[in-house]
Design a protein around this motif. Structure first.
Motif, PDB file in Angstrom:
ATOM      1  N   CYS A 146       0.864  -1.182   0.000  1.00 41.69           N
ATOM      2  CA  CYS A 146       0.000   0.000   0.000  1.00 41.69           C
ATOM      3  C   CYS A 146       0.900   1.231   0.000  1.00 41.69           C
ATOM      4  O   CYS A 146       1.750   1.371   0.869  1.00 41.69           O
ATOM      5  CB  CYS A 146      -0.909  -0.013   1.231  1.00 41.69           C
ATOM      6  SG  CYS A 146      -1.798   1.536   1.445  1.00 41.69           S
ATOM      7  N   CYS A 149      -0.081   3.419   3.444  1.00 46.60           N
ATOM      8  CA  CYS A 149       0.245   2.993   4.804  1.00 46.60           C
ATOM      9  C   CYS A 149       1.377   1.968   4.852  1.00 46.60           C
ATOM     10  O   CYS A 149       1.868   1.613   5.921  1.00 46.60           O
ATOM     11  CB  CYS A 149      -0.997   2.433   5.513  1.00 46.60           C
ATOM     12  SG  CYS A 149      -1.465   0.764   5.006  1.00 46.60           S
ATOM     13  N   CYS A 167      -6.213  -1.000  -0.571  1.00 47.17           N
ATOM     14  CA  CYS A 167      -5.765  -1.451   0.744  1.00 47.17           C
ATOM     15  C   CYS A 167      -6.946  -1.649   1.687  1.00 47.17           C
ATOM     16  O   CYS A 167      -7.805  -0.776   1.823  1.00 47.17           O
ATOM     17  CB  CYS A 167      -4.793  -0.433   1.336  1.00 47.17           C
ATOM     18  SG  CYS A 167      -4.292  -0.829   3.021  1.00 47.17           S
ATOM     19  N   ARG A 169      -6.890  -1.630   4.770  1.00 43.48           N
ATOM     20  CA  ARG A 169      -6.795  -0.858   6.008  1.00 43.48           C
ATOM     21  C   ARG A 169      -7.118   0.606   5.780  1.00 43.48           C
ATOM     22  O   ARG A 169      -7.776   1.238   6.591  1.00 43.48           O
ATOM     23  CB  ARG A 169      -5.370  -0.940   6.571  1.00 43.48           C
ATOM     24  CG  ARG A 169      -4.901  -2.348   6.810  1.00 43.48           C
ATOM     25  CD  ARG A 169      -3.419  -2.296   7.100  1.00 43.48           C
ATOM     26  NE  ARG A 169      -3.151  -2.747   8.466  1.00 43.48           N
ATOM     27  CZ  ARG A 169      -2.016  -2.502   9.085  1.00 43.48           C
ATOM     28  NH1 ARG A 169      -1.089  -1.781   8.513  1.00 43.48           N
ATOM     29  NH2 ARG A 169      -1.816  -2.967  10.294  1.00 43.48           N
ATOM     30  N   CYS A 170      -6.599   1.172   4.682  1.00 48.76           N
ATOM     31  CA  CYS A 170      -6.753   2.630   4.522  1.00 48.76           C
ATOM     32  C   CYS A 170      -7.279   2.985   3.137  1.00 48.76           C
ATOM     33  O   CYS A 170      -7.364   4.164   2.810  1.00 48.76           O
ATOM     34  CB  CYS A 170      -5.420   3.316   4.771  1.00 48.76           C
ATOM     35  SG  CYS A 170      -4.233   3.091   3.437  1.00 48.76           S
ATOM     36  N   GLY A 172      -5.818   2.820   0.465  1.00 48.30           N
ATOM     37  CA  GLY A 172      -4.744   3.358  -0.363  1.00 48.30           C
ATOM     38  C   GLY A 172      -4.509   2.497  -1.601  1.00 48.30           C
ATOM     39  O   GLY A 172      -5.023   1.390  -1.726  1.00 48.30           O
TER      40      GLY A 172
HETATM   41 ZN   LIG Z   1      -3.018   1.108   3.353  1.00 45.11          ZN
END
Ligand SMILES: [Zn+2]
Ligand SMILES: [Zn+2]
Length: 259
Positions: A146, A149, A167, A169-170, A172
């Motif tokens: 990513c 992050c 991503c 998580r974020c 991205g």
């Molecule tokens: Zn990320």
């Protein structure tokens, strides 16, 4: 298979000294363990001094030293041949450290490292690398990172499509880092050259951020990256003249696969 490899390493590194030292106790025992989970392998060693009668007189004795050594192997952790060999090589170095260097209080110290270097040099072509770590990294063929992050998505197959996936998580942008894609080559300074996605991010990040600012939107790194990713996807889709009605949202699936 495991026994044969161990014997080969012993012959190459110490001329069979570990087998010889442990011959009067049955040699190096290999034990496959169902319960060992925290580490891939464990070397056990113990020495016994036995006084044996060698003649009729009370003073007719001799001392025999027995080395009992075994290597435990974690069934659940060792799932392929290369890993098996790496674990055996690592544990073997513990035995040489104990039995030949006679270092017993510093399991991954200088002596261990020097044995490790010897084994690594001799068996490098077979994928052996002795490190001081007990956890053995799974070698994934594909890695995506990513750009926002830095989280790495590792897969055995090419199952992530950075254009459609983002991503977990974020949100991205994901960039393939292994194998290094075309355009992502290393330049003469050894610095990683940017791939197509990274170039796009570089060229568009501030523009997207300004636009978001103007619209009064939150411009935290993750939010801008998500917007840039969206733009990139749009650009790619247009380029491919494929109108994707919907961008697959496989974040949940990706998250679920993180191990
Ligand atoms: Zn990320
Ligand atoms: Zn160790």
């Amino acid at each position: 298979m495991a026994e044969a490899f161990l014997a080969e390493v012993d012959a190459a590194i110490t001329n069979g000294r570990i087998a010889e030292l442990s011959s009067n106790s049955g040699g190096i025992k290999l034990v496959w363990s169902k319960t060992l989970k925290t580490t891939a392998g464990r070397a056990n060693w113990r020495r016994e001094q036995i006084r044996l009668r060698s003649g009729p007189l009370p003073s007719d004795t001799r001392v025999e030293i027995r080395h009992y050594c075994s290597i435990e192997l974690a069934e659940k952790v060792i799932d392929n041949e290369e890993r098996l060999y790496n674990v055996l090589a690592h544990e073997y170095c513990h035995l040489t450290t104990f039995m030949i260097s006679e270092v017993r209080n510093n399991p991954h110290g200088a002596e261990f490292k020097s044995w490790g270097a010897k084994v690594t040099a001799a068996f490098k072509t077979r994928g052996i690398e002795v490190t001081t770590k007990h956890s053995y990294k799974i070698d994934y063929k594909y890695i995506w990172e990513c750009v926002a992050c830095g989280y790495e998505f590792k897969r055995h197959s090419k199952s992530v499509d950075p254009v459609r996936h983002s991503c977990g998580r974020c949100k991205g942008l994901l960039v393939q880092t292994k194998p290094c894609p075309r355009g992502g080559a290393v330049d003469k300074d050894g610095k990683k050259q940017s791939g197509e996605y990274q170039v796009f991010v570089k060229e568009n990040f501030s523009r997207v951020k300004k636009e978001m600012d103007r619209r009064g939107e939150e411009t935290a790194m993750g939010k801008v990256m998500a917007a840039v990713a969206k733009d990139y996807k749009k650009m790619k889709a247009a380029k491919a003249k494929e109108v994707e009605s919907q961008v697959d949202d496989l974040e949940a699936a990706i998250e679920g696969l993180m191990i």
